[in-house]
Design a protein around this motif. Sequence first.
Motif, mmCIF file in Angstrom:
data_model
loop_
_atom_site.group_PDB
_atom_site.id
_atom_site.type_symbol
_atom_site.label_atom_id
_atom_site.label_comp_id
_atom_site.label_asym_id
_atom_site.label_seq_id
_atom_site.Cartn_x
_atom_site.Cartn_y
_atom_site.Cartn_z
ATOM 1 N N VAL A 274 -35.960 -42.586 45.840
ATOM 2 C CA VAL A 274 -34.837 -42.261 46.731
ATOM 3 C C VAL A 274 -34.338 -43.527 47.422
ATOM 4 O O VAL A 274 -33.127 -43.788 47.489
ATOM 5 C CB VAL A 274 -35.261 -41.211 47.774
ATOM 6 N N ASP A 275 -35.265 -44.319 47.931
ATOM 7 C CA ASP A 275 -34.873 -45.557 48.611
ATOM 8 C C ASP A 275 -34.148 -46.500 47.648
ATOM 9 O O ASP A 275 -33.170 -47.163 48.019
ATOM 10 C CB ASP A 275 -36.106 -46.258 49.189
ATOM 11 N N GLU A 276 -34.608 -46.545 46.399
ATOM 12 C CA GLU A 276 -33.965 -47.412 45.409
ATOM 13 C C GLU A 276 -32.587 -46.889 45.016
ATOM 14 O O GLU A 276 -31.669 -47.679 44.765
ATOM 15 C CB GLU A 276 -34.868 -47.532 44.180
ATOM 16 N N VAL A 277 -32.435 -45.580 44.978
ATOM 17 C CA VAL A 277 -31.115 -45.002 44.709
ATOM 18 C C VAL A 277 -30.148 -45.385 45.820
ATOM 19 O O VAL A 277 -29.015 -45.806 45.558
ATOM 20 C CB VAL A 277 -31.206 -43.464 44.580
ATOM 21 N N TRP A 278 -30.590 -45.249 47.051
ATOM 22 C CA TRP A 278 -29.722 -45.611 48.182
ATOM 23 C C TRP A 278 -29.357 -47.091 48.157
ATOM 24 O O TRP A 278 -28.283 -47.490 48.610
ATOM 25 C CB TRP A 278 -30.406 -45.263 49.503
ATOM 26 N N ALA A 279 -30.259 -47.898 47.633
ATOM 27 C CA ALA A 279 -29.998 -49.344 47.553
ATOM 28 C C ALA A 279 -29.115 -49.702 46.355
ATOM 29 O O ALA A 279 -28.785 -50.864 46.142
ATOM 30 C CB ALA A 279 -31.320 -50.099 47.465
ATOM 31 N N GLY A 280 -28.741 -48.691 45.549
ATOM 32 C CA GLY A 280 -27.823 -48.927 44.436
ATOM 33 C C GLY A 280 -28.467 -49.368 43.139
ATOM 34 O O GLY A 280 -27.782 -49.800 42.214
ATOM 35 N N LYS A 281 -29.794 -49.231 43.040
ATOM 36 C CA LYS A 281 -30.499 -49.763 41.876
ATOM 37 C C LYS A 281 -30.167 -49.019 40.592
ATOM 38 O O LYS A 281 -30.178 -49.601 39.505
ATOM 39 C CB LYS A 281 -32.011 -49.721 42.120
ATOM 40 N N TYR A 282 -29.848 -47.720 40.690
ATOM 41 C CA TYR A 282 -29.678 -46.911 39.498
ATOM 42 C C TYR A 282 -28.247 -46.426 39.273
ATOM 43 O O TYR A 282 -28.015 -45.500 38.499
ATOM 44 C CB TYR A 282 -30.640 -45.716 39.540
ATOM 45 N N GLY A 283 -27.291 -47.045 39.920
ATOM 46 C CA GLY A 283 -25.903 -46.688 39.683
ATOM 47 C C GLY A 283 -25.535 -45.337 40.264
ATOM 48 O O GLY A 283 -26.214 -44.808 41.163
ATOM 49 N N ASP A 284 -24.466 -44.759 39.749
ATOM 50 C CA ASP A 284 -23.953 -43.506 40.280
ATOM 51 C C ASP A 284 -23.812 -42.467 39.181
ATOM 52 O O ASP A 284 -23.739 -42.774 37.991
ATOM 53 C CB ASP A 284 -22.575 -43.717 40.934
ATOM 54 N N ASP A 285 -23.726 -41.227 39.612
ATOM 55 C CA ASP A 285 -23.334 -40.090 38.779
ATOM 56 C C ASP A 285 -24.085 -40.048 37.441
ATOM 57 O O ASP A 285 -25.302 -39.976 37.427
ATOM 58 C CB ASP A 285 -21.810 -40.122 38.548
ATOM 59 N N SER A 294 -36.115 -37.171 33.763
ATOM 60 C CA SER A 294 -36.773 -35.988 34.324
ATOM 61 C C SER A 294 -37.035 -36.099 35.819
ATOM 62 O O SER A 294 -37.346 -35.102 36.481
ATOM 63 C CB SER A 294 -38.100 -35.742 33.588
ATOM 64 N N ARG A 295 -36.897 -37.307 36.366
ATOM 65 C CA ARG A 295 -37.116 -37.491 37.815
ATOM 66 C C ARG A 295 -35.851 -37.260 38.629
ATOM 67 O O ARG A 295 -35.885 -37.249 39.864
ATOM 68 C CB ARG A 295 -37.633 -38.922 38.092
ATOM 69 N N TRP A 296 -34.718 -37.122 37.949
ATOM 70 C CA TRP A 296 -33.440 -37.076 38.666
ATOM 71 C C TRP A 296 -33.367 -35.930 39.668
ATOM 72 O O TRP A 296 -32.965 -36.124 40.825
ATOM 73 C CB TRP A 296 -32.277 -36.960 37.678
ATOM 74 N N GLN A 297 -33.751 -34.730 39.252
ATOM 75 C CA GLN A 297 -33.571 -33.566 40.112
ATOM 76 C C GLN A 297 -34.384 -33.663 41.390
ATOM 77 O O GLN A 297 -33.875 -33.382 42.488
ATOM 78 C CB GLN A 297 -33.945 -32.277 39.364
ATOM 79 N N GLU A 298 -35.660 -34.070 41.296
ATOM 80 C CA GLU A 298 -36.481 -34.158 42.498
ATOM 81 C C GLU A 298 -35.965 -35.246 43.444
ATOM 82 O O GLU A 298 -36.020 -35.087 44.673
ATOM 83 C CB GLU A 298 -37.944 -34.407 42.133
#
Length: 354
Positions: A274-285, A294-298
């Motif tokens: 979650v922290d890495e998503v907020w930091a922009g590590k994995y892009g958008d949408d 498989s980790r996306w939903q959680e």
Amino acid sequence: MEKLFGIDISHWQGDMSIEQARNERGVKFAIIKAAGADDGKYKDSKFENYYAQCKAIGLPVGAYYYGNAKSVAEAEQEADHFLSVIAGKQFEYPIYYDVEGKMLNNSRDVLTNIVIAFCDRCEKAGYFVGVYTSDSHFQAHVDDDRLQRFTHWVARYSSNEPVTGHDIWQYGGEYNYIADKTICGRTVDQDFCYRDFETEIKKAGLNGFSASTGDEAKEPEISEPEGSTLDLLYRTMKNEFGGGDARKAALGSRYNEVQDVINHIDKASVQELVDEVWAGKYGDDEVRRTVLGSRWQEVQDVINAGNKKYYTIKSGDTLSGIAAKYETTVNAIAQLNGIENPNLIIAGDTIRVK
């Protein structure tokens, strides 16, 4: 020479294992669709994967380009596109211009000029070049007398060989009167080759090989696809590079950087992701959904339930100014981000402010 059994393949065969095809049916060579121009200029989505698979098991390989030219100028542009796609690779079999579809609407003379223009351009770039089309098209749509210097790969779905002179005969695809049309559970175009292309091409120093080494080919260069780690991660998770040895060969020296992120996503805690998503590590949408798998939903559930806020530091910012903007304190931001010196922040860093 004894005729050799081979296949020609493209994205239509999906995630086919070349090694399994060799073991199952004794495939001796493969001709892979590299690109085309019938839907704008594009690169076949399975070209890199199939090429890497062939190289990994030492299977001789050629390539073809699906043409769509209406003029000599367009044919030369298509040749340049083809050459850009296959640059840096080695082919033990010729590279071919696939002449069918809307190209056949050209007059006989125009189409012959188009084929010659494409093949000339590839030939001058150091390739052993050929023409692919059906037996009937060679007879009716081009002046084949003018194309004799280019090797012929002729399609005729029959138990009888083509009338047109040929070095390779594509004898079956959707219809096959000689053998089972399926390999590895997929319908596959099948071919017989009557010429020792590998020896000729290597000896002449064509198709990426060096004549100075005689019959011995130089080692293929390790592929190194371009793009950021996220770009390659996304393409990997879309299965563009396959798995196992095929993925290693396709990603080359960048394999570890991509695989390390895949392993990290699999083992990391939800909060870490979650922290890495907020930091922009994995892009958008769609990119984020694909790379997290498989980790996306959680991860998304936590993001949707939370109210965290982040800010990317700009030149001239101070922590006190950022704290005032978000109605918080310097100390609170420092604690959230582990900032030891509140007077030292770096432009471009993303910090959590809530």
